[in-house]
Design a protein around this motif. Sequence first.
Motif, PDB file in Angstrom:
ATOM      1  N   LEU A 150      -7.903  -6.052  -0.893  1.00  0.00           N
ATOM      2  CA  LEU A 150      -6.761  -5.713  -0.043  1.00  0.00           C
ATOM      3  C   LEU A 150      -7.025  -5.947   1.437  1.00  0.00           C
ATOM      4  O   LEU A 150      -6.113  -5.846   2.251  1.00  0.00           O
ATOM      5  N   ARG A 151      -8.261  -6.243   1.784  1.00  0.00           N
ATOM      6  CA  ARG A 151      -8.584  -6.451   3.193  1.00  0.00           C
ATOM      7  C   ARG A 151      -8.100  -7.836   3.650  1.00  0.00           C
ATOM      8  O   ARG A 151      -8.254  -8.820   2.964  1.00  0.00           O
ATOM      9  N   GLY A 152      -7.531  -7.902   4.834  1.00  0.00           N
ATOM     10  CA  GLY A 152      -7.101  -9.168   5.393  1.00  0.00           C
ATOM     11  C   GLY A 152      -5.745  -9.595   4.880  1.00  0.00           C
ATOM     12  O   GLY A 152      -5.122  -8.928   4.043  1.00  0.00           O
ATOM     13  N   PRO A 153      -5.241 -10.736   5.371  1.00  0.00           N
ATOM     14  CA  PRO A 153      -3.919 -11.226   4.951  1.00  0.00           C
ATOM     15  C   PRO A 153      -3.892 -11.490   3.451  1.00  0.00           C
ATOM     16  O   PRO A 153      -4.864 -11.957   2.866  1.00  0.00           O
ATOM     17  N   LEU A 154      -2.775 -11.184   2.837  1.00  0.00           N
ATOM     18  CA  LEU A 154      -2.632 -11.326   1.391  1.00  0.00           C
ATOM     19  C   LEU A 154      -1.249 -11.900   1.114  1.00  0.00           C
ATOM     20  O   LEU A 154      -0.250 -11.436   1.661  1.00  0.00           O
ATOM     21  N   ASP A 155      -1.196 -12.907   0.271  1.00  0.00           N
ATOM     22  CA  ASP A 155       0.095 -13.504  -0.065  1.00  0.00           C
ATOM     23  C   ASP A 155       0.807 -12.734  -1.174  1.00  0.00           C
ATOM     24  O   ASP A 155       1.994 -12.441  -1.078  1.00  0.00           O
ATOM     25  N   VAL A 156       0.084 -12.441  -2.253  1.00  0.00           N
ATOM     26  CA  VAL A 156       0.690 -11.816  -3.432  1.00  0.00           C
ATOM     27  C   VAL A 156      -0.157 -10.641  -3.879  1.00  0.00           C
ATOM     28  O   VAL A 156      -1.384 -10.755  -4.003  1.00  0.00           O
ATOM     29  N   LEU A 157       0.508  -9.523  -4.157  1.00  0.00           N
ATOM     30  CA  LEU A 157      -0.158  -8.365  -4.746  1.00  0.00           C
ATOM     31  C   LEU A 157       0.594  -7.983  -6.009  1.00  0.00           C
ATOM     32  O   LEU A 157       1.809  -7.764  -5.977  1.00  0.00           O
ATOM     33  N   ILE A 158      -0.119  -7.947  -7.138  1.00  0.00           N
ATOM     34  CA  ILE A 158       0.449  -7.495  -8.407  1.00  0.00           C
ATOM     35  C   ILE A 158      -0.195  -6.155  -8.727  1.00  0.00           C
ATOM     36  O   ILE A 158      -1.426  -6.022  -8.665  1.00  0.00           O
ATOM     37  N   ALA A 159       0.608  -5.155  -9.078  1.00  0.00           N
ATOM     38  CA  ALA A 159       0.054  -3.806  -9.209  1.00  0.00           C
ATOM     39  C   ALA A 159       0.785  -3.003 -10.269  1.00  0.00           C
ATOM     40  O   ALA A 159       1.967  -3.232 -10.549  1.00  0.00           O
ATOM     41  N   THR A 160       0.055  -2.063 -10.852  1.00  0.00           N
ATOM     42  CA  THR A 160       0.699  -1.000 -11.620  1.00  0.00           C
ATOM     43  C   THR A 160       1.053   0.107 -10.634  1.00  0.00           C
ATOM     44  O   THR A 160       0.319   0.352  -9.662  1.00  0.00           O
ATOM     45  N   PRO A 161       2.184   0.798 -10.829  1.00  0.00           N
ATOM     46  CA  PRO A 161       2.678   1.715  -9.800  1.00  0.00           C
ATOM     47  C   PRO A 161       1.718   2.846  -9.427  1.00  0.00           C
ATOM     48  O   PRO A 161       1.553   3.163  -8.243  1.00  0.00           O
ATOM     49  N   GLY A 162       1.074   3.458 -10.430  1.00  0.00           N
ATOM     50  CA  GLY A 162       0.212   4.593 -10.138  1.00  0.00           C
ATOM     51  C   GLY A 162      -0.954   4.242  -9.241  1.00  0.00           C
ATOM     52  O   GLY A 162      -1.228   4.933  -8.250  1.00  0.00           O
ATOM     53  N   ARG A 163      -1.660   3.161  -9.558  1.00  0.00           N
ATOM     54  CA  ARG A 163      -2.813   2.776  -8.753  1.00  0.00           C
ATOM     55  C   ARG A 163      -2.373   2.341  -7.352  1.00  0.00           C
ATOM     56  O   ARG A 163      -3.033   2.661  -6.368  1.00  0.00           O
ATOM     57  N   LEU A 164      -1.272   1.606  -7.245  1.00  0.00           N
ATOM     58  CA  LEU A 164      -0.812   1.175  -5.925  1.00  0.00           C
ATOM     59  C   LEU A 164      -0.469   2.381  -5.057  1.00  0.00           C
ATOM     60  O   LEU A 164      -0.815   2.408  -3.868  1.00  0.00           O
ATOM     61  N   LEU A 165       0.190   3.364  -5.629  1.00  0.00           N
ATOM     62  CA  LEU A 165       0.551   4.551  -4.841  1.00  0.00           C
ATOM     63  C   LEU A 165      -0.696   5.273  -4.362  1.00  0.00           C
ATOM     64  O   LEU A 165      -0.740   5.754  -3.214  1.00  0.00           O
ATOM     65  N   ASP A 166      -1.725   5.348  -5.185  1.00  0.00           N
ATOM     66  CA  ASP A 166      -2.995   5.950  -4.755  1.00  0.00           C
ATOM     67  C   ASP A 166      -3.555   5.215  -3.539  1.00  0.00           C
ATOM     68  O   ASP A 166      -3.997   5.841  -2.568  1.00  0.00           O
ATOM     69  N   LEU A 167      -3.542   3.881  -3.598  1.00  0.00           N
ATOM     70  CA  LEU A 167      -4.087   3.077  -2.507  1.00  0.00           C
ATOM     71  C   LEU A 167      -3.230   3.167  -1.253  1.00  0.00           C
ATOM     72  O   LEU A 167      -3.740   3.143  -0.128  1.00  0.00           O
ATOM     73  N   MET A 168      -1.919   3.294  -1.425  1.00  0.00           N
ATOM     74  CA  MET A 168      -1.036   3.484  -0.273  1.00  0.00           C
ATOM     75  C   MET A 168      -1.275   4.833   0.383  1.00  0.00           C
ATOM     76  O   MET A 168      -1.328   4.943   1.611  1.00  0.00           O
ATOM     77  N   ASN A 169      -1.433   5.854  -0.424  1.00  0.00           N
ATOM     78  CA  ASN A 169      -1.656   7.199   0.118  1.00  0.00           C
ATOM     79  C   ASN A 169      -2.967   7.307   0.879  1.00  0.00           C
ATOM     80  O   ASN A 169      -3.098   8.103   1.811  1.00  0.00           O
ATOM     81  N   SER A 170      -3.957   6.487   0.485  1.00  0.00           N
ATOM     82  CA  SER A 170      -5.245   6.508   1.188  1.00  0.00           C
ATOM     83  C   SER A 170      -5.259   5.580   2.404  1.00  0.00           C
ATOM     84  O   SER A 170      -6.257   5.496   3.106  1.00  0.00           O
ATOM     85  N   GLY A 171      -4.144   4.859   2.622  1.00  0.00           N
ATOM     86  CA  GLY A 171      -4.063   3.946   3.753  1.00  0.00           C
ATOM     87  C   GLY A 171      -4.695   2.596   3.496  1.00  0.00           C
ATOM     88  O   GLY A 171      -4.810   1.777   4.415  1.00  0.00           O
ATOM     89  N   SER A 172      -5.091   2.331   2.249  1.00  0.00           N
ATOM     90  CA  SER A 172      -5.787   1.083   1.934  1.00  0.00           C
ATOM     91  C   SER A 172      -4.831  -0.068   1.643  1.00  0.00           C
ATOM     92  O   SER A 172      -5.213  -1.229   1.753  1.00  0.00           O
ATOM     93  N   ALA A 173      -3.610   0.239   1.247  1.00  0.00           N
ATOM     94  CA  ALA A 173      -2.626  -0.794   0.920  1.00  0.00           C
ATOM     95  C   ALA A 173      -1.505  -0.751   1.951  1.00  0.00           C
ATOM     96  O   ALA A 173      -0.798   0.253   2.069  1.00  0.00           O
ATOM     97  N   ILE A 174      -1.355  -1.823   2.715  1.00  0.00           N
ATOM     98  CA  ILE A 174      -0.337  -1.919   3.760  1.00  0.00           C
ATOM     99  C   ILE A 174       0.861  -2.664   3.200  1.00  0.00           C
ATOM    100  O   ILE A 174       0.744  -3.807   2.751  1.00  0.00           O
ATOM    101  N   MET A 175       2.029  -2.046   3.236  1.00  0.00           N
ATOM    102  CA  MET A 175       3.224  -2.618   2.630  1.00  0.00           C
ATOM    103  C   MET A 175       4.263  -3.071   3.646  1.00  0.00           C
ATOM    104  O   MET A 175       5.376  -3.450   3.276  1.00  0.00           O
ATOM    105  N   SER A 176       3.927  -3.073   4.927  1.00  0.00           N
ATOM    106  CA  SER A 176       4.912  -3.356   5.982  1.00  0.00           C
ATOM    107  C   SER A 176       5.314  -4.824   6.055  1.00  0.00           C
ATOM    108  O   SER A 176       6.300  -5.161   6.722  1.00  0.00           O
ATOM    109  N   GLN A 177       4.570  -5.722   5.364  1.00  0.00           N
ATOM    110  CA  GLN A 177       4.863  -7.153   5.442  1.00  0.00           C
ATOM    111  C   GLN A 177       5.557  -7.694   4.195  1.00  0.00           C
ATOM    112  O   GLN A 177       5.761  -8.894   4.077  1.00  0.00           O
TER     113      GLN A 177
END
Length: 467
Positions: A150-177
């Motif tokens: 997840l570090r650096g620019p990323l074109d495509v992210l495929i995720a299961t909802p539970g794990r992605l939400l965990d990473l978003m809550n920890s600040g590791s997954a940036i969804m603003s782009q």
Amino acid sequence: MSFDSQDEALLAAPAATTPTGPSFDSLGVAPEILKAITHAGYPTPTDVQALAVPAALTGRDLQVSAKTGSGKTAAFVWPALQRILDARNDPAKKRAKGGPSGPRILVLAPTRELAQQVSRAFVVYGGGVQGLRIAHVVGGVPYHAQLKALRGPLDVLIATPGRLLDLMNSGSAIMSQVEMLVLDEADRMLDMGFIDDITTIAQALPQERQTLMFSATFAGTVGKLASDLTRDPQRINVASHTDTHAQIEQRLHWADSLHHKHALLEQLLADRDVDQAVVFTSTQRDADALAWKLGEIGHSVAALHGGMPQGRRNRVLQDLRHRQLRVLVATDVASRGIDVPTITHVINYGLPMKAEDYVHRIGRTGRAGRTGLAITLAERRDVGMIRRIERFTTQRITASVVAGLEPKMPAPSDTKPSSERSFGKPAGKSFGAPRKPGFGGPGKSRGGPREFGAGKPSGPRRGGFER
């Protein structure tokens, strides 16, 4: 390569109609993508691709329903790749060095297997896109590797909802782009209890994004979610769950007992027409026990279910694709997300919990233009589910017999075995044969006395995995 979705009609506005004789050139995607499509072996676009790709390229939100094996994964992968190429050529969308990072495309999928399948599709079709960065984050995998991806620019992210939400809550997954959100098999995600996670994730995304939803149905709760997440969507209905699945022959074998069902299964798997087979069970415990017992009598077999570590599940799927396995014994975790064209047979040893899961199970065969055989082994206590499946698909499953293993009990009153249809000849050994006790029969197996359902966890018997 083909990818799948369940099939059910949209209960809403009139659906688009399928264009006649479309070509890939008419879809509107870049030459880099067209070259990858041609290399993947598609002769012409499938119906869902011909309808959904041009619509997605206009930037409209979509709600799409398509039958299993229809090529729907490519129908959102191609527009997603086109959006990435367009963004790279747009000075206003070029990312400043050191600026906000995060994916342009976010795909949510219900299971790890489906997320991995979508990731492979992006790799295949994005082969000509310079520097394409793809990551997938799923449960059951250590966080360290996912955090690095997840570090650096990323074109495509495929995720299961539970794990992605965990990473978003920890600040590791940036969804603003995020510019495009894809919900793959939205109905399945809601069935699995992800509605709150999906809503929370969507609220964190830019409002000006494009949203593409693929679902078996847009009625009920999934329809409400679609209404909340999409703006003025175009609704595309390619096929319904009442399709005949003409490329898949469906058979029903009535079993007098569990012992009889074991014998039927062994006879069916002994047939030389079986290239690779998926045998579905109802529980993880049954999957492990059945795989172990099939391995004991010489089959190259492995179990696959949600209780296995992700690394082991990956190895099992890899061996299946590399033909090191002939039989996969799986729970419904494998009814979606497996795309192996050499699977010739699906056998429902344990019936699904829901009638619509039957459609997903049988869709593991008859893929990429091939024919397949789907066989259901049912005891009298299963008659209620058989009737629900038949009502759901609006089709009667033909009752058949295996020569030498005909049921002694009469079939349920409204279904009679087909006297003219049989499957093979009696094999030299059988689950029910007295000389081979241990699998439903009296006596002991080579592993000592075992009660079915209590077998030890299995690994592939031939293929090099750990037991």
